[in-house]
Design a protein around this motif. Structure first.
Motif, PDB file in Angstrom:
ATOM      1  N   TYR A  18       0.827  -1.205   0.000  1.00 47.21           N
ATOM      2  CA  TYR A  18       0.000   0.000   0.000  1.00 47.21           C
ATOM      3  C   TYR A  18       0.865   1.261   0.000  1.00 47.21           C
ATOM      4  CZ  TYR A  18      -3.065   3.696   1.559  1.00 47.21           C
ATOM      5  OH  TYR A  18      -3.732   4.890   1.652  1.00 47.21           O
ATOM      6  N   LEU A  19       1.831   1.321   0.914  1.00 45.85           N
ATOM      7  CA  LEU A  19       2.687   2.510   1.013  1.00 45.85           C
ATOM      8  C   LEU A  19       3.524   2.714  -0.248  1.00 45.85           C
ATOM      9  CD1 LEU A  19       3.865   2.146   4.721  1.00 45.85           C
ATOM     10  CD2 LEU A  19       2.147   3.736   3.810  1.00 45.85           C
ATOM     11  N   THR A  20       4.062   1.640  -0.785  1.00 43.95           N
ATOM     12  CA  THR A  20       4.866   1.726  -2.007  1.00 43.95           C
ATOM     13  C   THR A  20       4.010   2.188  -3.181  1.00 43.95           C
ATOM     14  OG1 THR A  20       6.338  -0.016  -1.229  1.00 43.95           O
ATOM     15  CG2 THR A  20       6.361   0.450  -3.595  1.00 43.95           C
ATOM     16  N   ASP A  21       2.839   1.605  -3.324  1.00 44.91           N
ATOM     17  CA  ASP A  21       1.943   1.981  -4.422  1.00 44.91           C
ATOM     18  C   ASP A  21       1.595   3.468  -4.351  1.00 44.91           C
ATOM     19  OD1 ASP A  21       0.109   1.272  -6.682  1.00 44.91           O
ATOM     20  OD2 ASP A  21      -1.382   1.971  -5.225  1.00 44.91           O
ATOM     21  N   ARG A  22       1.230   3.949  -3.191  1.00 43.22           N
ATOM     22  CA  ARG A  22       0.866   5.372  -3.047  1.00 43.22           C
ATOM     23  C   ARG A  22       2.052   6.269  -3.381  1.00 43.22           C
ATOM     24  NH1 ARG A  22      -3.674   5.602  -4.439  1.00 43.22           N
ATOM     25  NH2 ARG A  22      -2.619   3.961  -5.397  1.00 43.22           N
ATOM     26  N   LYS A  23       3.223   5.926  -2.868  1.00 40.60           N
ATOM     27  CA  LYS A  23       4.409   6.766  -3.085  1.00 40.60           C
ATOM     28  C   LYS A  23       4.807   6.786  -4.563  1.00 40.60           C
ATOM     29  CE  LYS A  23       7.502   9.195  -0.929  1.00 40.60           C
ATOM     30  NZ  LYS A  23       7.115  10.468  -0.335  1.00 40.60           N
ATOM     31  N   VAL A  24       4.841   5.616  -5.189  1.00 41.41           N
ATOM     32  CA  VAL A  24       5.249   5.534  -6.592  1.00 41.41           C
ATOM     33  C   VAL A  24       4.225   6.238  -7.481  1.00 41.41           C
ATOM     34  CG1 VAL A  24       5.653   3.954  -8.527  1.00 41.41           C
ATOM     35  CG2 VAL A  24       6.653   3.465  -6.291  1.00 41.41           C
ATOM     36  N   PHE A  34       2.217   2.177 -12.107  1.00 46.04           N
ATOM     37  CA  PHE A  34       3.620   1.950 -11.779  1.00 46.04           C
ATOM     38  C   PHE A  34       3.807   1.383 -10.375  1.00 46.04           C
ATOM     39  CE2 PHE A  34       4.239   5.050 -15.228  1.00 46.04           C
ATOM     40  CZ  PHE A  34       5.209   4.387 -15.964  1.00 46.04           C
ATOM     41  N   GLY A  35       2.934   1.740  -9.448  1.00 45.26           N
ATOM     42  CA  GLY A  35       3.058   1.235  -8.081  1.00 45.26           C
ATOM     43  C   GLY A  35       2.870  -0.270  -8.011  1.00 45.26           C
ATOM     44  N   THR A  36       1.827  -0.770  -8.649  1.00 42.61           N
ATOM     45  CA  THR A  36       1.579  -2.209  -8.664  1.00 42.61           C
ATOM     46  C   THR A  36       2.698  -2.931  -9.406  1.00 42.61           C
ATOM     47  OG1 THR A  36      -0.798  -1.826  -8.567  1.00 42.61           O
ATOM     48  CG2 THR A  36      -0.083  -3.995  -9.328  1.00 42.61           C
ATOM     49  N   LEU A  37       3.152  -2.358 -10.505  1.00 38.27           N
ATOM     50  CA  LEU A  37       4.263  -2.946 -11.245  1.00 38.27           C
ATOM     51  C   LEU A  37       5.498  -3.048 -10.350  1.00 38.27           C
ATOM     52  CD1 LEU A  37       5.518  -3.916 -13.947  1.00 38.27           C
ATOM     53  CD2 LEU A  37       6.047  -1.513 -14.416  1.00 38.27           C
ATOM     54  N   THR A  38       5.786  -2.020  -9.593  1.00 40.24           N
ATOM     55  CA  THR A  38       6.955  -1.994  -8.716  1.00 40.24           C
ATOM     56  C   THR A  38       6.900  -3.106  -7.673  1.00 40.24           C
ATOM     57  OG1 THR A  38       7.207   0.399  -9.019  1.00 40.24           O
ATOM     58  CG2 THR A  38       8.259  -0.578  -7.074  1.00 40.24           C
ATOM     59  N   VAL A  39       5.759  -3.237  -6.977  1.00 39.63           N
ATOM     60  CA  VAL A  39       5.686  -4.259  -5.927  1.00 39.63           C
ATOM     61  C   VAL A  39       5.695  -5.664  -6.515  1.00 39.63           C
ATOM     62  CG1 VAL A  39       4.607  -2.769  -4.218  1.00 39.63           C
ATOM     63  CG2 VAL A  39       3.152  -4.149  -5.718  1.00 39.63           C
ATOM     64  N   ASN A  40       5.102  -5.842  -7.690  1.00 41.46           N
ATOM     65  CA  ASN A  40       5.107  -7.172  -8.301  1.00 41.46           C
ATOM     66  C   ASN A  40       6.508  -7.581  -8.753  1.00 41.46           C
ATOM     67  OD1 ASN A  40       2.428  -7.764  -7.821  1.00 41.46           O
ATOM     68  ND2 ASN A  40       1.733  -6.995  -9.788  1.00 41.46           N
ATOM     69  N   ILE A  41       7.272  -6.642  -9.269  1.00 44.57           N
ATOM     70  CA  ILE A  41       8.647  -6.946  -9.681  1.00 44.57           C
ATOM     71  C   ILE A  41       9.515  -7.231  -8.447  1.00 44.57           C
ATOM     72  CG2 ILE A  41      10.738  -5.970 -10.711  1.00 44.57           C
ATOM     73  CD1 ILE A  41       8.880  -4.541 -12.717  1.00 44.57           C
ATOM     74  N   ALA A  42       9.386  -6.402  -7.429  1.00 44.26           N
ATOM     75  CA  ALA A  42      10.168  -6.603  -6.201  1.00 44.26           C
ATOM     76  C   ALA A  42       9.821  -7.939  -5.544  1.00 44.26           C
ATOM     77  CB  ALA A  42       9.928  -5.450  -5.224  1.00 44.26           C
ATOM     78  N   GLY A  43       8.542  -8.258  -5.482  1.00 47.29           N
ATOM     79  CA  GLY A  43       8.117  -9.527  -4.891  1.00 47.29           C
ATOM     80  C   GLY A  43       8.593 -10.724  -5.689  1.00 47.29           C
ATOM     81  N   SER A  44       8.591 -10.600  -7.010  1.00 45.23           N
ATOM     82  CA  SER A  44       9.085 -11.691  -7.863  1.00 45.23           C
ATOM     83  C   SER A  44      10.577 -11.921  -7.634  1.00 45.23           C
ATOM     84  CB  SER A  44       8.840 -11.364  -9.340  1.00 45.23           C
ATOM     85  OG  SER A  44       7.467 -11.325  -9.614  1.00 45.23           O
ATOM     86  N   PHE A  45      11.325 -10.831  -7.507  1.00 42.75           N
ATOM     87  CA  PHE A  45      12.756 -10.955  -7.238  1.00 42.75           C
ATOM     88  C   PHE A  45      12.997 -11.651  -5.901  1.00 42.75           C
ATOM     89  CE2 PHE A  45      16.650  -9.512  -5.239  1.00 42.75           C
ATOM     90  CZ  PHE A  45      17.582  -9.822  -6.212  1.00 42.75           C
ATOM     91  N   LEU A  46      12.303 -11.197  -4.869  1.00 42.86           N
ATOM     92  CA  LEU A  46      12.482 -11.780  -3.543  1.00 42.86           C
ATOM     93  C   LEU A  46      12.088 -13.256  -3.527  1.00 42.86           C
ATOM     94  CD1 LEU A  46      13.209 -11.493  -0.576  1.00 42.86           C
ATOM     95  CD2 LEU A  46      10.901 -10.612  -0.173  1.00 42.86           C
TER      96      LEU A  46
END
Length: 124
Positions: A18-24, A34-46
Motif C-alpha cells: 500500500y505505502l509503495t503503491d501510493r508513493k510511486v 507503476f506502483g503495482t508494477l513496482t511491488v510485483n517486480i520486487a516480490g518476484s525478485f524476492l
C-alpha cells in the motif's frame, strides 16, 4: 505456529504494498499503474531469491512461511494487476493496458530469474 507466521508476513507485505503503491503513483502521476508494477517486480525478485536459497537446502520452513508465503503474498498482487488492466482498457487507454500486461509478465519473470540467479551465485 505456521499460520501466525503467514499472517505476520502477509500483514507486513500488505502494508508495504500500500505505502509503495501510493508513493510511486504520487511520484509518477500517471494513469499507468507503476506502483503495482513496482511491488510485483520486487516480490518476484524476492521470491526467486528465496527459491534459490531453498534449492540449496538452507531454507527453514518458518522463513518460508513468514517471507515467501506471507510477506511476498501480501506484497505482490495479481488481483490489483487484473483490475488495473481492465480499468485501463475501459478508460480507453488500451495501449497502457497492453503494456501493463506485457511489462508486468516479462519483468516479473526476469526479476524472479535474476533473484534465483543471485541466490545460486551466493549460496554455491
Amino acid at each position: 505456529m505456521t499460520p501466525v507466521l503467514v499472517a505476520l508476513g502477509g500483514a507486513a507485505g500488505s502494508v508495504l504494498r500500500y505505502l509503495t503503491d501510493r508513493k510511486v503513483q504520487q511520484w509518477r502521476d500517471s494513469p499507468f499503474p507503476f506502483g503495482t508494477l513496482t511491488v510485483n517486480i520486487a516480490g518476484s525478485f524476492l521470491l526467486g531469491f528465496l527459491s534459490g536459497w531453498l534449492l540449496h537446502g538452507a531454507e527453514p520452513s518458518s522463513v518460508r512461511a513468514l517471507v515467501a508465503v506471507g510477506f511476498c503474498g501480501g506484497l505482490t498482487t495479481f488481483s490489483t494487476f487484473g483490475y488495473e488492466t481492465v480499468r485501463l482498457f475501459l478508460e480507453k487507454t488500451r495501449l497502457y493496458a497492453v503494456l501493463n500486461v506485457l511489462v508486468t509478465v516479462a519483468a516479473g519473470v526476469a526479476s524472479g530469474g535474476l533473484g534465483l540467479l543471485l541466490a545460486t551465485v551466493t549460496f554455491t
